[in-house]
Design a protein around this motif. Sequence first.
Motif, short mmCIF file in Angstrom:
data_model
loop_
_atom_site.label_atom_id
_atom_site.label_comp_id
_atom_site.label_asym_id
_atom_site.label_seq_id
_atom_site.Cartn_x
_atom_site.Cartn_y
_atom_site.Cartn_z
N GLN A 97 47.74 55.34 72.94
CA GLN A 97 47.26 55.07 74.30
C GLN A 97 46.86 56.36 75.01
O GLN A 97 45.83 56.40 75.67
N SER A 98 47.65 57.40 74.89
CA SER A 98 47.31 58.68 75.53
C SER A 98 45.97 59.20 75.04
O SER A 98 45.15 59.67 75.82
N ARG A 107 42.90 56.92 76.27
CA ARG A 107 42.51 57.07 77.68
C ARG A 107 41.40 58.10 77.86
O ARG A 107 40.60 57.99 78.79
N PHE A 143 37.82 56.63 77.96
CA PHE A 143 37.50 55.61 78.96
C PHE A 143 37.30 56.27 80.31
O PHE A 143 37.84 57.33 80.55
N SER A 185 37.91 49.83 81.38
CA SER A 185 38.77 50.92 81.84
C SER A 185 40.24 50.59 81.60
O SER A 185 40.59 49.47 81.23
N ASP A 186 41.07 51.58 81.83
CA ASP A 186 42.53 51.45 81.78
C ASP A 186 43.04 50.81 80.49
O ASP A 186 43.71 49.77 80.51
N PRO A 187 42.80 51.46 79.34
CA PRO A 187 43.28 50.88 78.08
C PRO A 187 44.80 50.93 77.98
O PRO A 187 45.44 51.91 78.39
N GLY A 188 45.38 49.87 77.49
CA GLY A 188 46.81 49.80 77.19
C GLY A 188 46.97 49.33 75.76
O GLY A 188 46.34 48.36 75.35
N MET A 203 42.42 45.93 78.26
CA MET A 203 41.58 46.73 79.14
C MET A 203 41.14 45.90 80.34
O MET A 203 41.08 44.68 80.26
#
Length: 186
Positions: A37-38, A41, A44, A60-63, A77
């Motif tokens: 995840q880091s 990001r 994006f 945006s905001d991928p998890g 996302m």
Amino acid sequence: MMKPLLTRLALCAFLAAPVLALAATPAVLRFDAGQLQSAARAGFPLEESLLEGFASLTLSDPGISIPQPGERVHLQMNYDIALATGERLEYGNVVVSSGLRYDPGTRGLHLVDPHLEHLGSAAGGRGLPGGSRDVLQDLIREYARTRPLYRLSAEDLAQVPGTLTADSLRIRDGHVELQLPVDAAR
């Protein structure tokens, strides 16, 4: 006389056991969802022009999560579809499940066979003509083809001597693992 010989043999076996165990175990790099995840990001937000520039799609905001048991990662996302004027047509979130592949050319972990599992939309009766599912799926496939989710650093590669191949990757026990063949780790 027999006792000192047995003691020496036992000591040799004790000292050799870690070396033999290391030789029998392939080297493994393990990554958890937080590490992926880091790194993700950094790639994006993703933007795609739609309707010949009259609108745009932004992810945006991928998890990232790695379900146990399982052999696929989940990527959640947010998405936003807006007109060129800035007026919002649709927004929501998507959940994608995907396998991963290691690409030696990019030194990266790429999505493979991404599948749109969930689309939560707030369109207020508007949205894209024909729906947004296909447009989102196309952008996610393009991302999978062209960009790594995670790119191995020189530090990552320094931990594992030898050459990683496309077959090195496994997803298991909530982690992504890159393994070296046994003969390359020796």
